[in-house]
Motif scaffolding. Structure first.
Motif, PDB file in Angstrom:
ATOM      1  N   PRO A 131      51.370  27.710  40.289  1.00 44.55           N
ATOM      2  CA  PRO A 131      50.750  29.042  40.321  1.00 44.55           C
ATOM      3  C   PRO A 131      51.806  30.132  40.469  1.00 44.55           C
ATOM      4  O   PRO A 131      52.823  29.949  41.139  1.00 44.55           O
ATOM      5  CB  PRO A 131      49.846  28.983  41.552  1.00 44.55           C
ATOM      6  N   ARG A 145      44.645  35.154  35.966  1.00 41.39           N
ATOM      7  CA  ARG A 145      45.439  34.297  36.849  1.00 41.39           C
ATOM      8  C   ARG A 145      46.623  33.819  36.027  1.00 41.39           C
ATOM      9  O   ARG A 145      46.509  33.652  34.802  1.00 41.39           O
ATOM     10  CB  ARG A 145      44.610  33.123  37.359  1.00 41.39           C
ATOM     11  N   GLU A 203      40.553  20.281  45.761  1.00 40.74           N
ATOM     12  CA  GLU A 203      39.416  19.972  46.628  1.00 40.74           C
ATOM     13  C   GLU A 203      38.233  19.378  45.879  1.00 40.74           C
ATOM     14  O   GLU A 203      37.319  18.838  46.481  1.00 40.74           O
ATOM     15  CB  GLU A 203      38.964  21.254  47.341  1.00 40.74           C
ATOM     16  N   ALA A 261      44.211  25.437  44.348  1.00 39.00           N
ATOM     17  CA  ALA A 261      43.750  24.817  45.591  1.00 39.00           C
ATOM     18  C   ALA A 261      42.340  24.278  45.432  1.00 39.00           C
ATOM     19  O   ALA A 261      42.006  23.202  45.939  1.00 39.00           O
ATOM     20  CB  ALA A 261      43.803  25.830  46.730  1.00 39.00           C
ATOM     21  N   LEU A 262      41.502  25.000  44.700  1.00 38.70           N
ATOM     22  CA  LEU A 262      40.133  24.547  44.465  1.00 38.70           C
ATOM     23  C   LEU A 262      40.118  23.255  43.661  1.00 38.70           C
ATOM     24  O   LEU A 262      39.330  22.352  43.931  1.00 38.70           O
ATOM     25  CB  LEU A 262      39.346  25.631  43.724  1.00 38.70           C
ATOM     26  N   ARG A 308      46.886  30.534  42.641  1.00 39.12           N
ATOM     27  CA  ARG A 308      47.014  29.664  43.815  1.00 39.12           C
ATOM     28  C   ARG A 308      45.640  29.271  44.353  1.00 39.12           C
ATOM     29  O   ARG A 308      45.409  28.118  44.738  1.00 39.12           O
ATOM     30  CB  ARG A 308      47.846  30.358  44.896  1.00 39.12           C
ATOM     31  N   GLU A 309      44.718  30.216  44.369  1.00 39.97           N
ATOM     32  CA  GLU A 309      43.364  29.931  44.838  1.00 39.97           C
ATOM     33  C   GLU A 309      42.670  28.934  43.915  1.00 39.97           C
ATOM     34  O   GLU A 309      42.002  28.004  44.370  1.00 39.97           O
ATOM     35  CB  GLU A 309      42.567  31.229  44.907  1.00 39.97           C
ATOM     36  N   ALA A 310      42.836  29.114  42.604  1.00 39.39           N
ATOM     37  CA  ALA A 310      42.217  28.206  41.637  1.00 39.39           C
ATOM     38  C   ALA A 310      42.822  26.815  41.729  1.00 39.39           C
ATOM     39  O   ALA A 310      42.111  25.808  41.660  1.00 39.39           O
ATOM     40  CB  ALA A 310      42.381  28.762  40.224  1.00 39.39           C
ATOM     41  N   THR A 313      42.524  26.315  36.290  1.00 37.45           N
ATOM     42  CA  THR A 313      43.055  25.787  37.549  1.00 37.45           C
ATOM     43  C   THR A 313      44.498  25.311  37.456  1.00 37.45           C
ATOM     44  O   THR A 313      45.113  25.019  38.481  1.00 37.45           O
ATOM     45  CB  THR A 313      42.201  24.603  38.026  1.00 37.45           C
ATOM     46  N   ASP A 316      48.267  35.032  43.321  1.00 37.59           N
ATOM     47  CA  ASP A 316      47.285  34.585  44.309  1.00 37.59           C
ATOM     48  C   ASP A 316      46.043  33.985  43.653  1.00 37.59           C
ATOM     49  O   ASP A 316      45.477  33.007  44.153  1.00 37.59           O
ATOM     50  CB  ASP A 316      46.881  35.754  45.210  1.00 37.59           C
ATOM     51  N   ALA A 317      45.606  34.572  42.535  1.00 34.03           N
ATOM     52  CA  ALA A 317      44.416  34.049  41.853  1.00 34.03           C
ATOM     53  C   ALA A 317      44.657  32.627  41.361  1.00 34.03           C
ATOM     54  O   ALA A 317      43.778  31.763  41.464  1.00 34.03           O
ATOM     55  CB  ALA A 317      44.041  34.963  40.688  1.00 34.03           C
TER      56      ALA A 317
END
Length: 544
Positions: A529, A480, A543, A539-540, A535-537, A515, A532-533
């Motif tokens: 980010p 990432r 949360e 976002a996590l 961005r996903e991390a 992250t 995509d990897a």
């Protein structure tokens, strides 16, 4: 070297590195007190941001005086440097008392010493009053000097600072040290997270009318006037209005004054198992050099064993190449094996932490500016636990209108002079920071060659002037990538192989490699980010 998995410390929520400190052995993350995110507007008397020793202690002192407090933390409570300390409380400041007297004068030095003695007594009082099982132990401390230093002059300086009722005692010899040494009595060790969590549980259980705490709640901005402070929460459609705002954090938000008045260092710790019969009955600390060690013990689940904790070595954050991190641990291990041959071969815990070193070796405590209702505690200079307790006393007095005898010494609006040059600290650091920001920090490695669980900062177009990318490859070989610029002052980041973070050489900001989450300021936002990897991390991490 034990490292956290993402399941136990996601997004570095519980501690600011991927190596656990020894304290999780007896106080695992699963047993920590947990609090909710803030999800609604609030109005209160005093807001404190930063749930480490300074913030929690200040909340306690204010609540005991009947003040309503809201405590905020960007991650979990005690997830910063308080939980990564060595658990030692002493009346030394990492420099000789002779030098402290020269720098601050004898009257101020006596106030400094008095405040540090108070910190030890107050921590003991609180642990006893609240019945906190935190292994609080009073111990003498053996303080070693370099061979070139005059022991008699240092003893005289300490005696002048401490007063006639607390005179220093010279020793002929100290185990595990060949330097000149003197002893001071009634220093202490404790389990830092057990102590702080005990205070939080007491406040939550007994003073819910005055105390509330919200985690994963990052302060984005604040605005103060003569009537109060409005506080904006990052990523939320909620805010807080308060009469007072306390920034009990390593680097206060949006404050160039404190950012430039401090320097940022990494220091190292190991914890080896030794037989309890060989445990030191005193703390050892060295003022011999920047590599001077501090040694103490912590309890072990096996009653026949203890952990020998050794702290030592330091360097400016992100100012060394990656191959020079591990030698700091190697130096500590060599010292242990030379002095404790029965210690286990591989330390059970190895971790590092960050020091915010003010240029005059004193914390900044008090009103950000005279007459304001915005307060700070910062600049721990390696004695953060003491200063957290001292700061709580000063701020709780100031907020409730009580004159504090130490407030002028630690005045947060002061502008310290350099120890070496007759200039303000901003001018001393400026040239070095500019030079460091222009260095070529890129790693000469292709992504395919990057080993698993490793990161690097490379140029996006492989040129010296290309956009830097901070790339992390996980245990499955998946990568990432984030923009490799600090979100504070856009310094080019550097990979920290010890804690698996990306660190900034300008002002010490640090980011989780998995992250992009910011775990140490002055940056107040995560990395951007770039795929995509990432961005996903990222976002996590929001949360969590």
């Amino acid at each position: 070297m034990p490292a956290n998995g993402t399941s136990t410390n996601p997004g570095l929520s519980f501690t600011s590195g991927h190596n656990d400190p020894v304290w999780v052995r007896s106080n695992p993350y699963t047993s920590w007190p947990r609090f909710k995110k803030l999800s609604e507007d609030l109005e209160t008397h005093t807001v404190i941001t930063g749930a480490g020793v300074a913030g929690i202690s200040t909340a306690y002192e204010l609540v005991k005086k009947g003040v309503q407090v809201v405590l905020l933390e960007a991650r979990e409570v005690t997830s910063g440097e308080s939980g990564r300390s060595n658990g030692v409380l002493g009346d030394w400041l990492g420099m000789k008392w002779q030098d402290i007297i020269k720098l601050h004068g004898i009257e101020n030095t006596r106030s400094i010493h008095d405040s540090h003695r108070y910190a030890i007594r107050r921590a003991q009082e609180i642990a006893k009053e609240l019945n906190i099982e935190c292994d609080f132990t009073q111990l003498p401390c053996h303080i070693s000097l370099a061979d070139k230093d005059d022991l008699s002059k240092e003893i005289e300086a300490y005696s002048n600072a401490a007063g006639p009722t607390r005179a220093a005692e010279a020793l002929d010899e100290v185990r595990a040290s060949d330097s000149k040494t003197f002893k001071v009595t009634d220093c202490a060790t404790l389990h830092p997270t057990k102590y702080l969590h005990g205070i939080l549980r007491y406040l939550s259980d007994n003073h819910s009318d005055l105390f509330s705490c919200y985690t994963h709640t990052r302060v984005k901005a604040y605005k103060g006037d003569g009537n109060g402070v409005s506080i904006e929460i990052d990523g939320r459609s909620c805010s807080i209005k308060a009469k007072n705002f306390v920034m009990a954090m390593n680097v206060p938000i949006r404050s160039r004054t404190y950012i430039m008045a401090n320097a940022y260092y990494r220091t190292y710790h190991i914890a080896n198992t030794i037989p309890k019969t060989e445990a030191l009955e005193h703390i050892v600390t060295g003022l011999t050099s920047i590599l001077g060690f501090t040694t103490s013990v912590a309890s072990h689940p096996d009653p026949n064993l203890v952990y020998l904790i050794v702290t030592g070595g330091r360097h400016k954050t992100a100012h060394i190449d990656i191959e020079y991190y591990e030698p700091h641990f190697a130096t500590l291990k060599e010292w242990v094996f030379r002095n404790f041959p029965t210690a286990n071969t591989v330390p059970e815990f190895s971790w590092s932490s960050q020091i915010v070193d003010s240029n005059d070796n004193l914390a900044f405590i008090g009103r950000e500016k005279p007459g304001t209702n915005i307060f700070v505690i910062t600049g721990d200079s390696g004695t953060g636990f003491n200063y957290g307790v001292i700061g709580a006393k000063i701020l709780s007095d100031q907020i409730t209108g009580v004159k504090n005898t130490w407030e002028n010494v630690y005045d947060a609006s002061r502008k310290p002079k350099s120890k070496l040059l007759d200039q303000e600290i901003e001018k001393v650091h400026l040239e070095e920071l500019i030079a460091k920001s222009r260095e070529d920090r890129y790693a000469a490695i292709d992504i395919e060659e990057l080993p698993p669980c490793t990161g690097a900062v490379i140029s996006k177009d492989r040129t010296q002037h290309g956009m830097p990318l901070a790339i992390y490859k996980d245990e499955e070989g998946k990568t990432r990538q984030f923009t490799g610029l600090c979100t504070h002052a856009y310094g080019v980041l550097m990979w920290n192989p010890t804690e698996k973070t990306f660190d900034c050489p300008l002002h010490g900001s640090r980011f989780d490699s998995r992250t992009g989450r910011c775990v140490f300021g002055p940056a107040n936002a995560g990395l951007k980010p770039d795929d995509d990897a990432a961005r996903e991390a990222a976002a996590l991490s929001v949360e969590i």
